[in-house]
Design a protein around this motif. Structure first.
Motif, PDB file in Angstrom:
ATOM      1  N   ASN A  26     -30.534  51.393 -53.206  1.00 59.43           N
ATOM      2  CA  ASN A  26     -30.536  51.142 -54.891  1.00 59.43           C
ATOM      3  C   ASN A  26     -31.153  49.590 -54.760  1.00 59.43           C
ATOM      4  O   ASN A  26     -30.971  49.163 -54.553  1.00 59.43           O
ATOM      5  N   VAL A  27     -32.256  50.215 -56.004  1.00 61.38           N
ATOM      6  CA  VAL A  27     -33.066  48.739 -56.709  1.00 61.38           C
ATOM      7  C   VAL A  27     -32.612  48.877 -57.955  1.00 61.38           C
ATOM      8  O   VAL A  27     -32.367  50.213 -58.795  1.00 61.38           O
ATOM      9  N   GLY A  28     -31.630  47.720 -57.405  1.00 64.97           N
ATOM     10  CA  GLY A  28     -30.933  47.548 -59.380  1.00 64.97           C
ATOM     11  C   GLY A  28     -31.492  47.058 -59.825  1.00 64.97           C
ATOM     12  O   GLY A  28     -31.143  47.184 -61.235  1.00 64.97           O
ATOM     13  N   MET A  29     -32.519  46.015 -59.346  1.00 64.07           N
ATOM     14  CA  MET A  29     -32.681  44.981 -60.887  1.00 64.07           C
ATOM     15  C   MET A  29     -34.299  44.549 -60.438  1.00 64.07           C
ATOM     16  O   MET A  29     -34.424  44.316 -59.481  1.00 64.07           O
ATOM     17  N   PHE A  30     -35.046  44.570 -61.210  1.00 65.37           N
ATOM     18  CA  PHE A  30     -36.588  44.300 -60.611  1.00 65.37           C
ATOM     19  C   PHE A  30     -36.658  43.260 -61.666  1.00 65.37           C
ATOM     20  O   PHE A  30     -35.766  42.792 -62.946  1.00 65.37           O
ATOM     21  N   HIS A  46     -34.406  43.015 -56.691  1.00 60.84           N
ATOM     22  CA  HIS A  46     -32.524  42.537 -55.500  1.00 60.84           C
ATOM     23  C   HIS A  46     -32.285  44.878 -55.283  1.00 60.84           C
ATOM     24  O   HIS A  46     -32.591  45.494 -56.693  1.00 60.84           O
ATOM     25  N   CYS A  47     -31.958  44.913 -54.123  1.00 61.00           N
ATOM     26  CA  CYS A  47     -31.695  46.087 -53.949  1.00 61.00           C
ATOM     27  C   CYS A  47     -30.425  46.356 -53.102  1.00 61.00           C
ATOM     28  O   CYS A  47     -29.642  44.872 -52.447  1.00 61.00           O
ATOM     29  N   SER A  48     -29.842  46.821 -53.244  1.00 62.46           N
ATOM     30  CA  SER A  48     -28.007  47.276 -52.166  1.00 62.46           C
ATOM     31  C   SER A  48     -28.274  48.488 -50.591  1.00 62.46           C
ATOM     32  O   SER A  48     -29.088  49.146 -51.276  1.00 62.46           O
ATOM     33  N   VAL A  49     -28.370  47.816 -49.386  1.00 62.92           N
ATOM     34  CA  VAL A  49     -28.489  48.574 -48.664  1.00 62.92           C
ATOM     35  C   VAL A  49     -27.479  48.804 -48.250  1.00 62.92           C
ATOM     36  O   VAL A  49     -26.769  48.123 -47.296  1.00 62.92           O
ATOM     37  N   GLY A  50     -27.153  50.192 -48.097  1.00 58.81           N
ATOM     38  CA  GLY A  50     -25.670  50.414 -46.733  1.00 58.81           C
ATOM     39  C   GLY A  50     -25.749  50.529 -45.651  1.00 58.81           C
ATOM     40  O   GLY A  50     -26.810  51.750 -45.564  1.00 58.81           O
ATOM     41  N   VAL A  51     -24.761  50.643 -44.881  1.00 58.44           N
ATOM     42  CA  VAL A  51     -24.584  50.067 -43.556  1.00 58.44           C
ATOM     43  C   VAL A  51     -23.143  50.894 -43.364  1.00 58.44           C
ATOM     44  O   VAL A  51     -22.641  50.583 -43.813  1.00 58.44           O
ATOM     45  N   LEU A  52     -23.464  52.233 -42.214  1.00 56.58           N
ATOM     46  CA  LEU A  52     -22.240  53.047 -41.816  1.00 56.58           C
ATOM     47  C   LEU A  52     -21.630  52.084 -41.070  1.00 56.58           C
ATOM     48  O   LEU A  52     -22.534  51.466 -39.982  1.00 56.58           O
ATOM     49  N   PRO A  53     -20.088  52.663 -39.739  1.00 52.02           N
ATOM     50  CA  PRO A  53     -20.634  51.987 -38.736  1.00 52.02           C
ATOM     51  C   PRO A  53     -21.246  52.486 -37.345  1.00 52.02           C
ATOM     52  O   PRO A  53     -20.785  52.054 -36.534  1.00 52.02           O
ATOM     53  N   ASN A  54     -22.023  52.770 -37.787  1.00 50.87           N
ATOM     54  CA  ASN A  54     -23.335  53.321 -36.397  1.00 50.87           C
ATOM     55  C   ASN A  54     -24.262  52.426 -35.975  1.00 50.87           C
ATOM     56  O   ASN A  54     -25.207  52.180 -35.054  1.00 50.87           O
ATOM     57  N   LEU A  55     -24.199  51.624 -37.711  1.00 51.48           N
ATOM     58  CA  LEU A  55     -25.618  50.648 -37.420  1.00 51.48           C
ATOM     59  C   LEU A  55     -24.876  48.693 -37.680  1.00 51.48           C
ATOM     60  O   LEU A  55     -24.209  48.923 -38.654  1.00 51.48           O
ATOM     61  N   HIS A  56     -25.667  47.828 -37.109  1.00 48.64           N
ATOM     62  CA  HIS A  56     -24.913  46.758 -37.354  1.00 48.64           C
ATOM     63  C   HIS A  56     -25.887  46.171 -38.288  1.00 48.64           C
ATOM     64  O   HIS A  56     -26.913  46.133 -38.669  1.00 48.64           O
ATOM     65  N   THR A  57     -25.433  45.047 -39.265  1.00 54.63           N
ATOM     66  CA  THR A  57     -26.610  44.245 -40.515  1.00 54.63           C
ATOM     67  C   THR A  57     -27.397  44.391 -40.001  1.00 54.63           C
ATOM     68  O   THR A  57     -28.541  44.342 -40.388  1.00 54.63           O
ATOM     69  N   ALA A  58     -27.537  43.622 -38.331  1.00 57.43           N
ATOM     70  CA  ALA A  58     -28.339  42.505 -37.607  1.00 57.43           C
ATOM     71  C   ALA A  58     -29.942  44.133 -37.966  1.00 57.43           C
ATOM     72  O   ALA A  58     -30.153  44.160 -37.985  1.00 57.43           O
ATOM     73  N   ASP A  59     -29.154  44.780 -37.443  1.00 57.55           N
ATOM     74  CA  ASP A  59     -30.172  46.325 -37.335  1.00 57.55           C
ATOM     75  C   ASP A  59     -31.293  46.756 -37.936  1.00 57.55           C
ATOM     76  O   ASP A  59     -31.949  46.595 -37.977  1.00 57.55           O
ATOM     77  N   MET A  60     -30.796  46.789 -39.388  1.00 57.71           N
ATOM     78  CA  MET A  60     -30.808  47.302 -40.247  1.00 57.71           C
ATOM     79  C   MET A  60     -31.925  46.705 -41.216  1.00 57.71           C
ATOM     80  O   MET A  60     -32.803  46.046 -41.367  1.00 57.71           O
ATOM     81  N   LYS A  61     -31.640  44.866 -41.033  1.00 56.04           N
ATOM     82  CA  LYS A  61     -32.499  44.566 -41.356  1.00 56.04           C
ATOM     83  C   LYS A  61     -33.711  43.875 -40.473  1.00 56.04           C
ATOM     84  O   LYS A  61     -34.757  43.832 -41.049  1.00 56.04           O
ATOM     85  N   GLN A  62     -33.467  43.907 -38.847  1.00 56.36           N
ATOM     86  CA  GLN A  62     -34.396  44.316 -38.484  1.00 56.36           C
ATOM     87  C   GLN A  62     -36.055  45.317 -38.724  1.00 56.36           C
ATOM     88  O   GLN A  62     -36.800  45.535 -38.470  1.00 56.36           O
TER      89      GLN A  62
END
Length: 177
Positions: A26-30, A46-62
């Motif tokens: 979700n792109v929430g703010m510009f 400013h965005c919100s990125v959802g991550v489910l339990p099949n992926l860690h936050t560090a993996d999404m950042k990568q």
């Protein structure tokens, strides 16, 4: 495209309890420019990125970093920083905290059932950092939270209070704090 690929991964192999949910981007703010007649030199998104339990936050950042590095137009021009950076926290639905509390909720006439909460909460701190089994519970509907139609019926508040009271009373009778 990167997030669409992740959603497809989740669709093909959803983590337990999340079968009907796909994570959002979700792109929430510009924030761009300081004057309407000037082309801005800088944009902050400013965005919100959802991550489910099949992926860690560090993996999404990568994954995000890899996409930005691979795109010639974006390489070196986009910088990311992260706020509320937390991994998911899952308490198995068969855990006594879940089953015993759900029984008290039903006894107090509350509708709904046990489901995975698909949003950020402080549960991560208690369960993952402190090792305290934790659930999210409260009145209202999550679809109304933080929206223009946010609302909670008073009858739900009293049913929640009664559910908590009954749960703690039953635990105390068993000698479990």
């Amino acid at each position: 495209e990167m997030h669409a690929a992740y959603r497809e991964e989740c669709r093909k192999n959803p983590p337990q309890y999340y079968e009907d949910y796909l994570p959002v981007f979700n792109v929430g703010m510009f924030h761009t420019g300081e004057w309407p007649a000037t082309v801005p030199r800088r944009a902050v998104v400013h965005c919100s990125v959802g991550v489910l339990p099949n992926l860690h936050t560090a993996d999404m950042k990568q994954r995000i970093a890899d996409v930005l590095q691979a795109d010639e137009a974006l390489r070196g021009r986009v910088h990311c920083s992260y706020v509320f950076e937390r991994d998911w926290s899952v308490l198995d639905f068969s855990h006594p905290l879940v089953t015993e509390f759900a029984a008290c909720v039903q006894e107090n006439g509350m509708k709904g059932g046990v489901e995975a909460m698909k949003c950020l909460s402080d549960k991560y701190f208690y369960q993952e950092m402190l090792g305290i089994p934790t659930i999210n519970f409260g009145p209202g509907e999550i679809r109304h939270a933080h929206s223009g139609s946010e609302q909670v019926r008073f009858s739900q508040v009293t049913a929640c209070a009664n559910s908590i009271h009954d749960f703690l009373g039953k635990r105390a009778q068993k000698g479990q704090g």
